[in-house]
Design a protein around this motif. Structure first.
Motif, PDB file in Angstrom:
ATOM      1  N   VAL A   1       4.582   8.175   2.411  1.00  0.00           N
ATOM      2  CA  VAL A   1       5.791   7.900   3.200  1.00  0.00           C
ATOM      3  C   VAL A   1       5.504   6.856   4.279  1.00  0.00           C
ATOM      4  O   VAL A   1       6.285   5.908   4.475  1.00  0.00           O
ATOM      5  N   ILE A   2       4.386   7.013   4.964  1.00  0.00           N
ATOM      6  CA  ILE A   2       4.037   6.061   6.023  1.00  0.00           C
ATOM      7  C   ILE A   2       3.816   4.668   5.440  1.00  0.00           C
ATOM      8  O   ILE A   2       4.314   3.666   5.975  1.00  0.00           O
ATOM      9  N   TYR A   3       3.095   4.597   4.334  1.00  0.00           N
ATOM     10  CA  TYR A   3       2.795   3.292   3.742  1.00  0.00           C
ATOM     11  C   TYR A   3       4.067   2.571   3.308  1.00  0.00           C
ATOM     12  O   TYR A   3       4.305   1.418   3.698  1.00  0.00           O
ATOM     13  N   TYR A   4       4.879   3.243   2.498  1.00  0.00           N
ATOM     14  CA  TYR A   4       6.079   2.570   1.993  1.00  0.00           C
ATOM     15  C   TYR A   4       7.103   2.349   3.102  1.00  0.00           C
ATOM     16  O   TYR A   4       7.857   1.363   3.066  1.00  0.00           O
ATOM     17  N   GLY A   5       7.138   3.241   4.084  1.00  0.00           N
ATOM     18  CA  GLY A   5       8.026   3.012   5.223  1.00  0.00           C
ATOM     19  C   GLY A   5       7.662   1.737   5.966  1.00  0.00           C
ATOM     20  O   GLY A   5       8.536   0.928   6.311  1.00  0.00           O
ATOM     21  N   MET A   6       6.369   1.538   6.195  1.00  0.00           N
ATOM     22  CA  MET A   6       5.931   0.321   6.879  1.00  0.00           C
ATOM     23  C   MET A   6       6.139  -0.905   5.999  1.00  0.00           C
ATOM     24  O   MET A   6       6.440  -1.995   6.502  1.00  0.00           O
ATOM     25  N   ARG A   7       5.987  -0.740   4.692  1.00  0.00           N
ATOM     26  CA  ARG A   7       6.232  -1.857   3.774  1.00  0.00           C
ATOM     27  C   ARG A   7       7.709  -2.249   3.769  1.00  0.00           C
ATOM     28  O   ARG A   7       8.058  -3.432   3.850  1.00  0.00           O
ATOM     29  N   TRP A   8       8.569  -1.248   3.647  1.00  0.00           N
ATOM     30  CA  TRP A   8       9.994  -1.533   3.534  1.00  0.00           C
ATOM     31  C   TRP A   8      10.563  -2.136   4.813  1.00  0.00           C
ATOM     32  O   TRP A   8      11.479  -2.963   4.765  1.00  0.00           O
ATOM     33  N   PHE A   9      10.043  -1.724   5.958  1.00  0.00           N
ATOM     34  CA  PHE A   9      10.519  -2.271   7.228  1.00  0.00           C
ATOM     35  C   PHE A   9       9.703  -3.484   7.677  1.00  0.00           C
ATOM     36  O   PHE A   9       9.815  -3.921   8.820  1.00  0.00           O
ATOM     37  N   ARG A  10       8.859  -3.974   6.773  1.00  0.00           N
ATOM     38  CA  ARG A  10       8.076  -5.194   6.991  1.00  0.00           C
ATOM     39  C   ARG A  10       7.198  -5.113   8.237  1.00  0.00           C
ATOM     40  O   ARG A  10       7.008  -6.104   8.958  1.00  0.00           O
ATOM     41  N   LEU A  11       6.663  -3.924   8.488  1.00  0.00           N
ATOM     42  CA  LEU A  11       5.737  -3.747   9.607  1.00  0.00           C
ATOM     43  C   LEU A  11       4.292  -3.980   9.178  1.00  0.00           C
ATOM     44  O   LEU A  11       3.428  -4.205  10.018  1.00  0.00           O
ATOM     45  N   LEU A  12       4.056  -3.900   7.875  1.00  0.00           N
ATOM     46  CA  LEU A  12       2.708  -4.075   7.338  1.00  0.00           C
ATOM     47  C   LEU A  12       2.620  -5.449   6.684  1.00  0.00           C
ATOM     48  O   LEU A  12       3.367  -5.752   5.755  1.00  0.00           O
ATOM     49  N   HIS A  13       1.702  -6.273   7.177  1.00  0.00           N
ATOM     50  CA  HIS A  13       1.611  -7.645   6.690  1.00  0.00           C
ATOM     51  C   HIS A  13       0.445  -7.857   5.731  1.00  0.00           C
ATOM     52  O   HIS A  13       0.594  -8.503   4.699  1.00  0.00           O
ATOM     53  N   GLU A  14      -0.707  -7.332   6.086  1.00  0.00           N
ATOM     54  CA  GLU A  14      -1.900  -7.572   5.275  1.00  0.00           C
ATOM     55  C   GLU A  14      -2.744  -6.303   5.221  1.00  0.00           C
ATOM     56  O   GLU A  14      -2.967  -5.652   6.236  1.00  0.00           O
ATOM     57  N   GLU A  15      -3.207  -5.963   4.017  1.00  0.00           N
ATOM     58  CA  GLU A  15      -4.090  -4.805   3.868  1.00  0.00           C
ATOM     59  C   GLU A  15      -5.534  -5.232   3.662  1.00  0.00           C
ATOM     60  O   GLU A  15      -6.438  -4.752   4.333  1.00  0.00           O
ATOM     61  N   VAL A  16      -5.758  -6.100   2.704  1.00  0.00           N
ATOM     62  CA  VAL A  16      -7.107  -6.593   2.425  1.00  0.00           C
ATOM     63  C   VAL A  16      -7.161  -8.093   2.673  1.00  0.00           C
ATOM     64  O   VAL A  16      -7.858  -8.574   3.554  1.00  0.00           O
ATOM     65  N   TYR A  17      -6.406  -8.823   1.882  1.00  0.00           N
ATOM     66  CA  TYR A  17      -6.315 -10.280   1.969  1.00  0.00           C
ATOM     67  C   TYR A  17      -5.051 -10.639   1.210  1.00  0.00           C
ATOM     68  O   TYR A  17      -4.916 -10.292   0.032  1.00  0.00           O
ATOM     69  N   ILE A  18      -4.116 -11.294   1.868  1.00  0.00           N
ATOM     70  CA  ILE A  18      -2.765 -11.455   1.329  1.00  0.00           C
ATOM     71  C   ILE A  18      -2.732 -11.912  -0.133  1.00  0.00           C
ATOM     72  O   ILE A  18      -2.001 -11.334  -0.943  1.00  0.00           O
ATOM     73  N   PRO A  19      -3.520 -12.921  -0.548  1.00  0.00           N
ATOM     74  CA  PRO A  19      -3.469 -13.307  -1.970  1.00  0.00           C
ATOM     75  C   PRO A  19      -3.946 -12.220  -2.933  1.00  0.00           C
ATOM     76  O   PRO A  19      -3.640 -12.273  -4.126  1.00  0.00           O
ATOM     77  N   LEU A  20      -4.706 -11.230  -2.431  1.00  0.00           N
ATOM     78  CA  LEU A  20      -5.219 -10.165  -3.296  1.00  0.00           C
ATOM     79  C   LEU A  20      -4.537  -8.823  -3.049  1.00  0.00           C
ATOM     80  O   LEU A  20      -4.875  -7.838  -3.706  1.00  0.00           O
ATOM     81  N   ASP A  21      -3.597  -8.781  -2.130  1.00  0.00           N
ATOM     82  CA  ASP A  21      -2.955  -7.510  -1.799  1.00  0.00           C
ATOM     83  C   ASP A  21      -2.213  -6.903  -2.986  1.00  0.00           C
ATOM     84  O   ASP A  21      -2.124  -5.682  -3.118  1.00  0.00           O
ATOM     85  N   PHE A  22      -1.673  -7.756  -3.859  1.00  0.00           N
ATOM     86  CA  PHE A  22      -0.922  -7.226  -4.996  1.00  0.00           C
ATOM     87  C   PHE A  22      -1.845  -6.434  -5.931  1.00  0.00           C
ATOM     88  O   PHE A  22      -1.426  -5.445  -6.541  1.00  0.00           O
ATOM     89  N   VAL A  23      -3.118  -6.856  -6.029  1.00  0.00           N
ATOM     90  CA  VAL A  23      -4.080  -6.125  -6.858  1.00  0.00           C
ATOM     91  C   VAL A  23      -4.339  -4.747  -6.260  1.00  0.00           C
ATOM     92  O   VAL A  23      -4.345  -3.726  -6.967  1.00  0.00           O
ATOM     93  N   PHE A  24      -4.533  -4.717  -4.955  1.00  0.00           N
ATOM     94  CA  PHE A  24      -4.801  -3.443  -4.298  1.00  0.00           C
ATOM     95  C   PHE A  24      -3.582  -2.523  -4.359  1.00  0.00           C
ATOM     96  O   PHE A  24      -3.723  -1.306  -4.492  1.00  0.00           O
ATOM     97  N   CYS A  25      -2.390  -3.095  -4.282  1.00  0.00           N
ATOM     98  CA  CYS A  25      -1.165  -2.287  -4.409  1.00  0.00           C
ATOM     99  C   CYS A  25      -1.095  -1.632  -5.788  1.00  0.00           C
ATOM    100  O   CYS A  25      -0.693  -0.468  -5.918  1.00  0.00           O
ATOM    101  N   ASP A  26      -1.471  -2.390  -6.817  1.00  0.00           N
ATOM    102  CA  ASP A  26      -1.491  -1.829  -8.174  1.00  0.00           C
ATOM    103  C   ASP A  26      -2.484  -0.675  -8.272  1.00  0.00           C
ATOM    104  O   ASP A  26      -2.186   0.376  -8.854  1.00  0.00           O
ATOM    105  N   ILE A  27      -3.663  -0.880  -7.708  1.00  0.00           N
ATOM    106  CA  ILE A  27      -4.698   0.154  -7.767  1.00  0.00           C
ATOM    107  C   ILE A  27      -4.245   1.410  -7.042  1.00  0.00           C
ATOM    108  O   ILE A  27      -4.394   2.526  -7.551  1.00  0.00           O
ATOM    109  N   ARG A  28      -3.674   1.239  -5.849  1.00  0.00           N
ATOM    110  CA  ARG A  28      -3.222   2.403  -5.090  1.00  0.00           C
ATOM    111  C   ARG A  28      -2.140   3.155  -5.857  1.00  0.00           C
ATOM    112  O   ARG A  28      -2.191   4.385  -5.967  1.00  0.00           O
ATOM    113  N   TYR A  29      -1.168   2.437  -6.372  1.00  0.00           N
ATOM    114  CA  TYR A  29      -0.073   3.086  -7.092  1.00  0.00           C
ATOM    115  C   TYR A  29      -0.598   3.879  -8.288  1.00  0.00           C
ATOM    116  O   TYR A  29      -0.239   5.045  -8.480  1.00  0.00           O
TER     117      TYR A  29
END
Length: 323
Positions: free
Chosen positions: A98-126
């Protein structure tokens, strides 16, 4: 008559959603879904919403089922504790989601690892969280069999015996007070290293080692317990399902720190380790929630060990013994 029909319908639905083939299908669809989303190396807002809703539905329905079932009467009391332990662990993961997606949806979270690679980490987490939920769902089938088909035959507490050094260390390590101290220490640790809005490689390494020790120690303990309990088929399956869920979360933690260090070593992104406040806050929340999850799972493992030591018989057999 209507009550029996409803009960049969519920049983059929339960068996369907906990069937291995259905769960494998769910995981397969999730993999294809994330591959399609990540084909352009970006994840849009609505794609993120769909992924979040999927995890919300699975996580909170599982939590509701585990919690509601734990309140029902049973002839094997430790199964109630197991339901409660799983529910507590799910609650921690669900709050994190809930915290993660809440921050994502409200655009409070900008970078987790490295922006060009964040999509890979999002896939892994999901995928890892979905795999964890599916493991718990598979576990529910055998846990229900434990609760419905067996009863505790001897309710007296066994006489205590002198513990060996190994047992003493394990008892102290897994005691509730020790786990409380671990959680408090983790909170203080993250507060201390986040005061300057910078996390050095050394601080990241220490955080990683603590999580790996907790996660893989617990995974090894649960796997060893499944070997000891192999004569109790349903209990063994429950332990194996929980071990699979733990492994998924452990892999998630490894990928996070592995990718973070990869970016740092290659000098990509901000090598100083300085983050904007909300990004740093989320890193602290993620770390603390994972520590709490592992601690609740350790408590759960104690209930599994208790189930292994309990002397139980099938309910129909115990009725014959009473006659």
């Amino acid at each position: 008559m209507i009550g029996y029909v409803k009960m049969d319908k519920r049983e059929s639905i339960f068996k369907l959603v906990t069937d291995e083939r259905i769960l494998i299908l769910i995981v397969g669809i999730a993999i294809l879904w994330r591959c399609v989303l990540s084909s352009d190396e970006t994840i849009s807002f609505w794609e993120c919403v769909c992924s979040g809703i999927t995890l919300f539905i699975m996580g909170w329905l599982l939590f509701a089922y585990m919690y509601s079932t734990s309140r029902k009467q049973t002839d094997w009391p430790v199964t109630t504790k197991i339901y409660q332990g799983i529910a507590a662990s799910l609650l921690v993961l669900n709050i994190y989601v809930v915290i993660y997606y809440g921050m994502r949806w409200f655009r409070l979270l900008h970078e987790e690892v490295y922006i060009p690679l964040d999509f890979v980490f999002c896939d892994i987490r999901y995928l890892m969280f979905l795999l964890c939920y599916c493991s718990v769902l598979w576990t529910a089938r055998y846990l229900k069999a434990m609760r419905d088909k067996y009863r505790l035959l001897i309710k007296e507490e066994p006489k205590s015996h002198a513990m060996s050094m190994k047992e003493s260390v394990l008892w102290v390590t897994m005691h509730e007070r020790t786990l409380t101290v671990i959680v408090i220490a983790a909170i203080l640790w993250r507060v201390a290293i986040s005061l300057d809005h910078t996390i050095t490689f050394r601080e990241s390494a220490i955080s990683c080692v603590i999580l790996l020790l907790l996660g893989w120690f617990l995974f090894g303990y649960v796997c060893a317990l499944s070997v000891k309990a192999r004569r109790k088929i349903e209990l063994t399956r429950v332990i194996q399902g929980i071990a699979a869920g733990l492994m998924a979360i452990n892999i998630y933690a490894i990928f996070y720190y592995g990718m973070s260090w990869y970016v740092l070593i290659l000098g990509m992104g901000d090598v100083s380790g300085t983050y904007v406040p909300f990004d740093l806050l989320f890193r602290d929340i993620r770390y603390i929630m994972l520590v709490i999850f592992y601690c609740t799972a350790i408590v759960l493992s104690k209930f599994l060990d208790k189930a292994y030591t309990d002397y139980t018989v099938p309910i129909n057999k115990s009725a014959n013994l009473n006659d």
